[in-house]
Scaffold this active site. Structure first.
Site, PDB file in Angstrom:
ATOM      1  N   HIS A 132       0.993  -1.174   0.240  1.00  0.00           N
ATOM      2  CA  HIS A 132      -0.016  -0.066  -0.029  1.00  0.00           C
ATOM      3  C   HIS A 132       0.918   1.207  -0.062  1.00  0.00           C
ATOM      4  CE1 HIS A 132      -4.122   1.839   1.900  1.00  0.00           C
ATOM      5  NE2 HIS A 132      -3.000   2.879   1.040  1.00  0.00           N
ATOM      6  N   HIS A 192       1.263   4.680  -2.230  1.00  0.00           N
ATOM      7  CA  HIS A 192       0.832   5.705  -3.341  1.00  0.00           C
ATOM      8  C   HIS A 192       2.089   6.409  -3.848  1.00  0.00           C
ATOM      9  CE1 HIS A 192      -3.472   5.375  -2.593  1.00  0.00           C
ATOM     10  NE2 HIS A 192      -2.975   5.222  -1.287  1.00  0.00           N
ATOM     11  N   GLU A 248     -11.291   3.303   6.048  1.00  0.00           N
ATOM     12  CA  GLU A 248     -10.292   4.206   6.488  1.00  0.00           C
ATOM     13  C   GLU A 248     -11.011   5.180   7.425  1.00  0.00           C
ATOM     14  OE1 GLU A 248      -8.165   6.349   3.492  1.00  0.00           O
ATOM     15  OE2 GLU A 248      -6.825   7.116   4.924  1.00  0.00           O
ATOM     16  N   ASP A 253       1.805   3.852   2.887  1.00  0.00           N
ATOM     17  CA  ASP A 253       0.859   4.728   2.330  1.00  0.00           C
ATOM     18  C   ASP A 253       1.340   5.863   1.475  1.00  0.00           C
ATOM     19  OD1 ASP A 253      -1.733   5.287   1.596  1.00  0.00           O
ATOM     20  OD2 ASP A 253      -2.395   5.898   3.283  1.00  0.00           O
ATOM     21  N   ASP A 254       1.679   7.199   2.072  1.00  0.00           N
ATOM     22  CA  ASP A 254       2.283   8.354   1.479  1.00  0.00           C
ATOM     23  C   ASP A 254       3.336   8.563   2.353  1.00  0.00           C
ATOM     24  OD1 ASP A 254      -0.004   8.788  -0.642  1.00  0.00           O
ATOM     25  OD2 ASP A 254      -1.055   8.531   1.274  1.00  0.00           O
TER      26      ASP A 254
HETATM   27  N1  HPA Z   1      -6.626   7.516   1.418  1.00  0.00           N
HETATM   28  C1  HPA Z   1      -7.437   7.714  -0.045  1.00  0.00           C
HETATM   29  N2  HPA Z   1      -6.822   8.133  -0.799  1.00  0.00           N
HETATM   30  C2  HPA Z   1      -5.371   8.375  -0.826  1.00  0.00           C
HETATM   31  C3  HPA Z   1      -4.673   7.751   0.254  1.00  0.00           C
HETATM   32  C4  HPA Z   1      -5.432   7.429   1.313  1.00  0.00           C
HETATM   33  O1  HPA Z   1      -4.886   7.067   2.634  1.00  0.00           O
HETATM   34  N3  HPA Z   1      -3.478   8.164  -0.173  1.00  0.00           N
HETATM   35  C5  HPA Z   1      -3.517   8.702  -1.383  1.00  0.00           C
HETATM   36  N4  HPA Z   1      -4.616   8.668  -1.745  1.00  0.00           N
HETATM   37 ZN    ZN Z   2      -3.824   4.937   0.397  1.00  0.00          ZN
END
Ligand code: HPA
Ligand code: ZN
Length: 330
Positions: A14, A16, A197, A275-276
């Site tokens: 996971h 991005h 989430e 994630d990011d």
């Molecule tokens: N959630 C939803 N969209 C996203 C996320 C996330 O954690 N990170 C980048 N786009």
């Molecule tokens: Zn994500």
């Protein structure tokens, strides 16, 4: 423990790629491409990363992506992430990208995919890191736009393994995208989706029952529904959990209240992911370290989490077994 976290081979499921854009590279690309960004220094960028919700993050994340213009920009972005994978012993990664964030600014789908893919191929050869690419539909946009994006992906089908669903969750349930995911499945794409989430457990049910996902991204709100939790355990539907992200975006109040180990002990196939990472203060090892510091994860739990990252991946059964056996030796 820090040493073990570093040494264990890990898969990331996971991530991005646009969320791995570090402020330094953002500045370099802004200058090169003559794109104005609302910050004077790297420090000012970091100070702006004070989020109160998923949306407060997304606004800044989409603005940051404006500096990505050429194929080499997407290559540089991806390569920088892969070097960090190498440094952190991530041996396999399944990367998300958001084509609509770029095509809606006039950047060609091809530019994005080719730039990312060239870096992935170089990493396979030179760093020994394997990877898959998963494209996400932006759920705040329409079903018609998702269909158009699916169509644009077809010439690059050999480079894209699966389809995901991200962006603003609440108010944009999976049911809005049932038909386009059905089409994607017919084409042969693997299916995943962000659910649970910020959205409640009904979003997770819809991702399972309507989109037929093979994994849930985040999914931490699954424990609000006993039936759902039992189902996820029985079917071993993996969750790609992102601890630092959840605390930064206030989906969870504080790391010591994160439910990832509770879910693990109940038998959920949970994994650790970043994630990011450029926005949330850490890559995969920092996410594992946060579990050690705040939840006192022990050695066996760490090994199980690392094994889960391969079990939940789209690797062949043989590659999964290889890495799981390797981890067992620690
Ligand atoms: N959630 C939803 N969209 C996203 C996320 C996330 O954690 N990170 C980048 N786009
Ligand atoms: Zn994500």
């Amino acid at each position: 423990m820090k040493d073990l976290i570093q040494k264990l081979p890990k898969a990331e499921l996971h991530l991005h790629i646009e969320g791995s854009l570090e402020p330094g590279l953002m500045f370099d690309l802004a200058l090169k491409n003559s794109i104005s960004i609302p910050y004077k220094s790297v420090e000012e960028v970091r100070n702006a990363y004070n989020f109160t919700s998923l949306q407060s993050f997304l606004d800044i994340y989409y603005a940051g992506a404006n500096v990505l213009i050429t194929e080499s920009d997407f290559f540089d972005l991806t390569w920088a992430y892969l070097l960090t994978c190498k440094a952190q012993n991530v041996v396999h990664t399944e990367i998300f990208f958001d084509p609509q964030t770029h095509t809606n600014r006039g950047i060609a789908f091809k530019t994005v995919v080719e730039g990312i893919t060239k870096a992935l191929q170089k990493a396979e050869k030179e760093l020994g890191i394997s990877s898959f690419l998963i494209m996400c539909f932006l759920r705040h946009l329409s079903e018609a736009e998702a269909f158009e994006t699916l169509k644009q992906s077809l010439p690059f089908k050999d480079k894209i393994l699966g389809i995901g669903l991200d962006s603003s969750e609440v108010g944009h349930p999976p049911s809005q995208f049932e038909r386009v995911f059905e089409e994607a499945r017919k084409i042969g794409y693997k299916i995943v989706a962000h659910a649970g989430e910020e959205g409640d457990s009904s979003y997770i049910w819809e991702a399972i029952n309507l989109l037929h996902v093979e994994r849930i991204d985040h999914g931490i709100r699954c424990d609000e529904d006993e039936k759902l939790l039992d189902f996820i355990i029985k079917k071993q539907i993996p969750l790609t959990v992102c601890p630092l992200s959840n605390v930064k975006l206030r989906a969870v109040k504080s790391m010591d209240q994160h439910n990832i180990l509770k879910l693990l002990h109940k038998g959920v196939l949970v994994t650790v992911n970043s994630d990011d990472p450029a926005y949330f203060g850490g890559y995969i090892n920092e996410n594992y370290e946060a579990l050690e510091e705040n939840l006192h994860v022990n050695k066996e739990e760490l090994k199980t989490l690392a094994k889960n990252s391969f079990k939940a991946s789209f690797l062949s059964e043989e590659r999964k077994r290889h890495f799981i056996e390797l981890i067992a030796q620690y």
